[in-house]
Design an enzyme around this catalytic site. Structure first.
Site, short mmCIF file in Angstrom:
data_model
loop_
_atom_site.label_atom_id
_atom_site.label_comp_id
_atom_site.label_asym_id
_atom_site.label_seq_id
_atom_site.Cartn_x
_atom_site.Cartn_y
_atom_site.Cartn_z
CD GLU A 169 44.57 22.45 14.17
OE1 GLU A 169 44.56 21.24 13.88
OE2 GLU A 169 45.36 22.94 14.99
CG HIS A 408 51.76 9.63 13.11
ND1 HIS A 408 52.29 10.07 14.30
CD2 HIS A 408 51.05 10.67 12.62
CE1 HIS A 408 51.92 11.31 14.53
NE2 HIS A 408 51.17 11.71 13.51
CG HIS A 409 56.15 9.95 8.32
ND1 HIS A 409 56.32 9.83 6.95
CD2 HIS A 409 56.63 8.81 8.86
CE1 HIS A 409 56.86 8.64 6.68
NE2 HIS A 409 57.05 8.01 7.83
CD GLU A 410 53.65 16.18 14.35
OE1 GLU A 410 54.15 17.22 13.87
OE2 GLU A 410 52.42 15.93 14.31
CG HIS A 478 46.21 15.56 10.47
ND1 HIS A 478 45.32 15.45 11.52
CD2 HIS A 478 45.78 14.70 9.52
CE1 HIS A 478 44.40 14.55 11.22
NE2 HIS A 478 44.65 14.07 10.00
CD GLU A 479 48.70 19.12 12.90
OE1 GLU A 479 47.76 18.71 13.61
OE2 GLU A 479 49.56 18.38 12.39
CD GLU A 497 43.88 18.32 11.92
OE1 GLU A 497 43.43 18.02 13.03
OE2 GLU A 497 45.06 18.71 11.75
CD GLU A 503 42.28 17.11 16.30
OE1 GLU A 503 43.06 17.86 15.71
OE2 GLU A 503 41.38 16.47 15.73
#
Length: 699
Positions: A169, A408-410, A478-479, A497, A503
């Site tokens: 990032e 959403h699964h963080e 993401h990440e 991502e 963001e």
């Protein structure tokens, strides 16, 4: 699908120490040889000119075996492959996969250890990998290093990211190769977890341009059961050497025969459009393994997400963003929590009114009070909603409006915890009809000591895609590790991502105006990106007068990104109320498709500009996106890509005369023209600006 598979020739050569393979066009030639010490090397020529000097090859094993010297050639096989295949979703309805192949069978003189090196040469570049054949019984071994080199011919302009084992990032640095030095860049850039262990290490994909205007790209494809490859930099000799991301105890990869490494790729062209439009990385992956793909569909979505980034709502129920001092007492709502039933219904209403497919809700589940920074294992259970999020009522309401919800699964990097809960989490998705999930991996990885880019995590990201496919669910990570074409094999891996997204503009020094002109030459080569474009309220001072952060583009460029940054999963990332203030510009986001019949890159220069036009897979309509960096730009575009004998209504969303990404980013104009394939359009792009055009066929 029109498919042609032809084996033109397959020979066994006599044992000589040099072999040559050409691309189908004969413009690219790779020479393979063994030197006097039996060390493998390769060299690449383009149109008769050396573009990669002789470069070493090989693999080192932990047991002390060195699979990089003392080889002899047992035999060589060559073949040609040519097919047309149909992706489930993509930039093209049909993709050609055409290459010449050479397999060099090697054996070490003393140990009798065998290793194959396989080359595939396409018209846009060279790919090669190491293969370890099965011999009588399975042989288990540990990779300690690769000695793969890319020995450049000069001090090329280079677009590079620091070789960070945990994050991609970053903004791209544009320097001469000799000036690569991570110690010289500002790393106060909003990235919470940075794992940089050398000032002279960069990530792939690496984009370069030579002084004689050749475009080069170094990357890898089909990374599976292997760590991500970074590159160690020798700034004096212009050499790059593979650097494999280690695991918690320092090993690189655990393999057994038969197995292969990922493909190492080197693209070259005198036309930048050949690089940015290449499907070589995708072609190097295995074909689709999902038999029934009818459930894999593109999605345009909005969501409860941006309001947390701009600071007017929170992920956690208590409303204090990681309120760890409240963990020993009852959590009391502050009214700042974004993921409430009432707020979600507001987003569902907006999605239904404007024809969007889905709504993402972040912060719906318990655990956000203590989710980051403590290397905590049992962060989320992915099942339990907060008291103010009625998951059954949200499901009922969304269904009544014809809108799908996106889960959403963080994980907060707690991978073992996620895998333990994964099947139950997928059951919950299916119960409430969530067709897709956005996963997140913010923070240090658990198992502790692992990196995001290590072998274990590569396997985890691929495993999640495979298990989601078993349950007919799509995934957007993401990440994660950056994609290397795995979405050909598992097309339910709909997006990722894995780069610096939009963001960062909300709460950090942001993304450079050139950032989006580099991404198609780097990150996007490996797969679709969930960049989350479409921000209309450019300056964060609109939410807090003390804020100086802003999006580093014009509003018109945010529209153009829907065309230039391909993804079958696209978010209209801003708040509904901001779109309601600019419904005329919002119309382009509503109109632009997500799945394409064909794509043409009309203009391209990494770091400077990009103009792309795409044809809708389901109509005669075309859509154009043109973007520039921090400098204004004028260009004229012939419309000869349009279908002949067809008239179109062109709606042109462009920067206003006084537009500027920093001084006046919201200045835009919209005009319409009637055009045909014989027409031309003059485009004027502001600094940090863009143009988006819809060409609607007139019956």
């Amino acid at each position: 699908m029109n498919k042609l598979f032809v084996i033109l020739f397959c020979f066994v050569f006599t044992c000589v120490n040099a072999q040559q393979l050409q691309s189908p066009s004969k413009d690219i030639v790779v020479d393979f040889s063994l030197d006097d010490q039996g060390e493998p090397t390769y060299q690449i020529m383009y149109k008769g000119k050396e573009v990669l000097k002789p470069s070493k090859m090989g693999v080192l094993l932990k047991d002390g075996n060195t699979l990089n010297k003392n080889f002899r050639i047992l035999d060589v096989e060559t073949s040609t492959f040519d097919e047309n295949w149909t992706p489930v979703l993509g930039e093209e309805a049909v993709i050609r996969n055409h290459y010449n192949q050479m397999t060099v069978h090697l054996e070490q003189k003393e140990s009798d250890q065998k290793m194959d090196i396989v080359f595939k040469v396409y018209d846009e570049g060279v790919a090669f990998r190491y293969e370890f054949p099965f011999e009588n019984k399975a042989h288990y071994f540990i990779i300690s290093d690769e000695t793969t080199e890319f020995n450049l011919t000069g001090n090329h302009k280079t677009f590079w990211l620091p070789g960070d084992y945990d994050s991609q990032e970053y903004n791209y640095n544009e320097t001469k190769f000799s000036d690569i030095d991570i110690s010289k860049i500002d790393r106060n850039n909003g990235i919470a977890l940075q794992s940089v262990e050398s000032n002279y290490r960069v990530q792939t994909p690496l984009m370069l341009k030579s002084d004689d205007n050749l475009y080069l790209n170094i990357f890898e494809a089909a990374v599976n059961n292997y760590p991500v490859m970074h590159l160690d930099v020798d700034t004096e000799n212009y050499t790059l050497t593979s650097n494999l991301v280690p695991n918690a105890i320092g090993d690189k990869a655990y393999l057994r025969t038969p197995s292969t490494t990922p493909w190492r790729t080197f693209m070259v062209s005198d036309d930048a459009r050949d690089i940015v439009g290449s499907k070589m990385i995708l072609n190097l992956n295995e074909p689709n393994k999902i038999e029934d793909t009818s459930w894999i569909k593109p999605m345009k979505y909005i969501g409860i997400w941006w309001e947390m980034h701009v600071g007017i709502a929170t992920w956690d129920y208590a409303g204090s963003q990681n309120a760890q001092n409240s963990l020993t007492k009852e959590l009391l709502p502050s009214g700042k929590h974004g993921a409430t039933t009432e707020n979600t219904k507001r987003y569902i209403d907006f999605a239904a009114k404007h024809g969007f497919d889905g709504v993402l809700v972040e912060g719906w589940n318990v655990g956000w009070e203590d989710w980051f920074g403590n290397w905590k294992e049992d962060v989320f259970d992915f099942l339990t909603p907060y008291p103010d999020f009625d998951i059954e009522e949200v499901h009922r309401y969304a269904k009544s409006k014809g809108v799908k919800m996106i889960m959403h699964h963080e994980t907060s990097g707690s991978v073992g915890n996620y895998e333990r809960h994964l099947d139950r989490a997928m059951d919950l998705m299916k119960k409430y009809d969530y067709p897709a999930v956005k996963t997140g991996y913010v923070g240090r990885i658990i198992p502790r000591g692992e990196y995001h880019d290590g072998q274990a995590m590569v396997n985890h990201f691929n495993f999640v895609a495979e298990r989601m496919a078993d349950n007919q669910l799509m995934v957007n990570s993401h990440e994660s590790t950056r994609p290397t074409g795995y979405h050909r094999t598992y097309p339910n891996y709909i997006a990722a991502e894995a780069a610096r997204g939009n963001e960062f503009n909300a709460w950090s020094n942001g993304n450079l105006p050139s950032h989006e002109t580099v991404l198609p030459f780097t990150r996007l080569l490996g797969g679709p990106m969930d960049y989350t474009p479409g921000i209309f309220e450019i300056k964060m001072s609109a939410y807090d007068p003390t804020k100086t952060e802003q999006v580093h583009t014009t509003l018109a460029k945010q529209l153009a990104l829907y065309v230039t940054l391909y993804s079958p999963l696209q978010m209209a990332a801003d708040l509904p109320e901001n779109y309601e203030k600019h419904l005329d510009a919002f119309q382009f986001i509503k109109d632009v498709p997500l799945d394409w019949k064909t794509s043409k890159y009309l203009e391209a220069e990494p770091g400077d500009y990009l103009t792309v036009v795409r044809k809708d897979k389901n109509s005669e309509n075309w859509f154009l996106g043109a973007i520039t960096d921090e400098y204004p730009r004028k260009t004229e575009i012939p419309l000869d890509f349009l279908s002949p004998n067809q008239t179109y209504k062109a709606t042109i969303y462009q920067d206003g005369k006084d537009a500027h990404w920093e001084k006046n980013p919201k200045s835009y104009t919209i005009k319409t023209e009637t055009v045909t394939n014989k027409s031309k359009l003059k485009l004027t792009l502001a600094a940090g600006g863009g143009t988006a055009i819809s060409f609607m066929a007139i019956n």
